[in-house]
Design an enzyme around this catalytic site. Sequence first.
Site, mmCIF file in Angstrom:
data_model
loop_
_atom_site.group_PDB
_atom_site.id
_atom_site.type_symbol
_atom_site.label_atom_id
_atom_site.label_comp_id
_atom_site.label_asym_id
_atom_site.label_seq_id
_atom_site.Cartn_x
_atom_site.Cartn_y
_atom_site.Cartn_z
ATOM 1 C CG LEU A 664 -41.916 -18.297 -60.794
ATOM 2 C CD1 LEU A 664 -43.196 -19.220 -60.282
ATOM 3 C CD2 LEU A 664 -41.700 -19.148 -62.269
ATOM 4 C CG ASN A 693 -42.333 -22.518 -59.022
ATOM 5 O OD1 ASN A 693 -43.483 -22.977 -59.030
ATOM 6 N ND2 ASN A 693 -41.971 -22.630 -60.130
ATOM 7 C CG ASN A 719 -39.334 -25.990 -59.380
ATOM 8 O OD1 ASN A 719 -39.834 -25.043 -59.666
ATOM 9 N ND2 ASN A 719 -38.042 -26.365 -59.508
ATOM 10 C CG ASP A 742 -33.634 -12.049 -61.437
ATOM 11 O OD1 ASP A 742 -34.870 -12.000 -61.839
ATOM 12 O OD2 ASP A 742 -32.892 -12.918 -61.882
ATOM 13 C CD GLU A 828 -41.050 -19.217 -68.081
ATOM 14 O OE1 GLU A 828 -40.847 -18.198 -67.844
ATOM 15 O OE2 GLU A 828 -40.558 -20.363 -68.628
ATOM 16 C CG ASP A 829 -39.832 -16.878 -71.980
ATOM 17 O OD1 ASP A 829 -39.789 -18.128 -72.426
ATOM 18 O OD2 ASP A 829 -38.572 -16.248 -71.974
ATOM 19 N NE ARG A 872 -35.273 -18.673 -74.234
ATOM 20 C CZ ARG A 872 -36.305 -18.143 -73.357
ATOM 21 N NH1 ARG A 872 -36.371 -18.983 -72.438
ATOM 22 N NH2 ARG A 872 -36.984 -17.528 -73.601
#
Length: 915
Positions: A664, A693, A719, A742, A828-829, A872
């Site tokens: 991504l 994205n 996005n 990255d 999302e993780d 989070r």
Amino acid sequence: MMQRNGGGVGVGGQTWVLRRVRLTWLSFMLFFILVFFPLIAHYYLTTIDEAGGPDKRIFGPRPGGELCEAKHVQDLCRIRESVSEELLQLEAKRQELNGEIARLNLRIEACKRSIDSAKQDLLQLKNVISQTEHSYKELMAQNQPKLSLPVRLLPDKEDPGLPPPKSARSCRLRSCFDYARCPLTSGFPVYVYDTSSYAWGNNLDPLVKQAFASSVKSNIYVTENPSIACLYLVLVGEILESSPLPSPSELEKQLKALPYWRSDGHNHVLVHFSRKSMTQNFLYNISTGRAVVAQSTFLEQQYREGFDLVVSPLVHALSEPNFLEVPPQVPVKRKYLFTFQGERVESLRSSLQEAPPQSVEEELEGDPPADYDDRIIGTLKAVQDSHLDQVLVEFTCKNPKPSLQTEWALCGEREDRLEVLKASTFALVIAPGDGQLVASAGCGMRLFEALEVGAIPVVLGDHSRLPYHQFIRWTEAAIIVPKPRVTELHFLLRSLSDNDMLAMRRQGRFLWETYFSTSENVLNTILASIRTSIQVPAAPIKDEPAHEIPHKAGKLAGTDANLADNGDLDLGPVETEPPYASPRFLRNFTYTAADTYRAWNRAPGPFHLFPHTPLDPVLPSEAKFLGSGTGFRPIGGGSGGSGKEFQAALGGNVPREQFTVVMLTYEREEVLMNSLERLNGLPYLNKVVVVWNSPKPPSDDLLWPDIGLPIVVVRTEKNSLNNRFLPWDVVETEAVLSIDDDAHLRHDEIMFGFRVWREARDRIVGFPGRYHAWDVNHQSWLYNSNYSCELSMVLTGAAFFHKYYAYLYSYVMPQAIRDMVDEYINCEDIAMNFLVSHITRKPPIKVTSRWTFRCPGCPQALSHDDSHFHERHKCINFFVKVYGYMPLLYTQFRVDSVLFKTRLPHDKTKCFKFI
């Protein structure tokens, strides 16, 4: 003339002789001068030097290098010595090079001979491969012959159909269903009658009609072509209370007047949705022919076992469940052990009033009492008065809802009942006193409400038919006991362990969400029940189409020395294999015919090779959650088992496999190009899918690295971080490596993670670990990224997972979770970790000791924002509300590559341990 000529010749000959004599004399004089004169001069000069003594020599050599005493002569001497040394060195080098050239020539000749030999071997191998492929195709053709699709037998509109059964009560699928209209490859087309096409359609409840139309519109099996339909759907209820019911004879005429009824209604389904506990069973005493009846209320004389369907009531007609209002599944034990609120509308005569109570022996020898309601009331009141446990039983209502005779009426409003059930560990559902009433909308409503709020249903009356009982194993979500055991009910409920109760509550939540929660789920369940009964495979689910962005490749990518320097470790095959896809799904019919109960009664997990439920289409790629460890080897022979092969081959039960990198990215072209270039030379890589994205396309002059494998750039509609887990159709492997643009991982780390994932295909295998923690002060969950030996999540910015979970994340996981991911552009993780842990009840696996994976010098990411961790925290607490409990599990297990880089002799240790 002859004399004159002769005289001429004589004169010329004399002249030539004279010239020759002169030349000879001149030559002799020159020879004398050139030879004897130097000798005479040398002799003369030598005589002078000897006469003058050794100190006065002019031309002879002088002792002690007197000639070099002059300054300019000394420089010339040094030059002469230097040149002499260089000449000697050059001569030595020349001889050395000549020897090297000779040796290289010998090697060239040897290489030429080796190349010729290798070409011959290659040609032989190609011939062997060609012969093997030909033999393989022949064997495949013999063992798996190509079968043509069955011919569809479409009867005419006036076709009388099957021969009539002996009676309407004897209808079964084998005798009343026309299988010829539903071939295995038909796709199960369903034609839905328009409610305005029959007379009583105008009297239907508008809310039911609207919910039914909305569900039909989104169903993938619905077709507008009635001539190819396998099934015909007719909505017959619920009818408005203000509308008069048609007479039985009139209703039969209207049914027979349906365009495709074909005299007996075979392959028709009459659907009656109930929104109230007092529903009209107007199909009773009406000849429905060979049509399947799907409704919530059945009498024993009316219900045809294995043919008709008991469906759940339609509670949420047009509204979606509010997960924030659904109570959590933990703690297991709530305020009340069990509750019941209801009032008998009218009961049968109690046997306790007509005759003295029967003993247990008398009840076993003869018929049981006709009505157990009085005994149930007395037993439950006794439990309440004993104060051994806190229970709530009420047998009178202030505002009872209308119900059928002998049935227990619902008390009060729905909101009030739900508040009581939220505080109940168990919820009693007492079957109607009339044994002929095998299913009722009132019991279905109680069951629905109990499952909705997590109260474990306890059904008193084993003669009741619960919704979809042919397919759902209700004993895993509810306790079903016969009424005579009501005296043992308290003991039975107290004997259940917390783990068993939590498992039943989770299973009940799964059944409610999947089959009962919305009108769309109810309709899908009805169709799935019939489709499963006639063994027609589900339609394949659609992959997310990848709209590729054209791009041009630049120069051949190099390999980062820090990533490729793996010492003597063989990361992959010596010869890079071409990309190949994982095997496709080949169990459509097997799944439908053999795994019926398992499919209907389990959420997707590691032991099931089918989609989420029978309602969902079949996944195109089989979810292989089998470990790939070394299998059984016979003693004394066979291949495998060598430790050295661990480095050179994947091994295991699936020795040939690749993975796909899904990356991504968002407007970081330089970082992306560097990350792609680092993937060059990575073994077992199938392709790279770059999820673009950003709404802006890549730069026109951007040169993408050539890594020797396809790089597919996918354009997204918006996005969203959820795009990372879309099941893209270009992903053809089961193994997916989700990685950020990255992320900075070495090749040996990626390969080690891939090998570990292959041993645990149902888990998320990643590198950075995180964990959740309970905040005692605020009574909420926290997200923690501190270094710890314990973890419960791995970041999907660098993690392997099965593509199966991409389908579940995108199509099965509650939409509320994906909406929150889009709102915060975060979490999302965490959502993926929640999903996998919820399904498998296993924690993820962390590999290596890495805690971060960011590349040095990369631009700052979103995770460095101060609000990142606050968001989070909110995500975790919201996800817990949606799931009803905390699915994440702690683990201290970590897999390190202790022996991954260790080359062991083949005659030594042949196994490896992961620490």
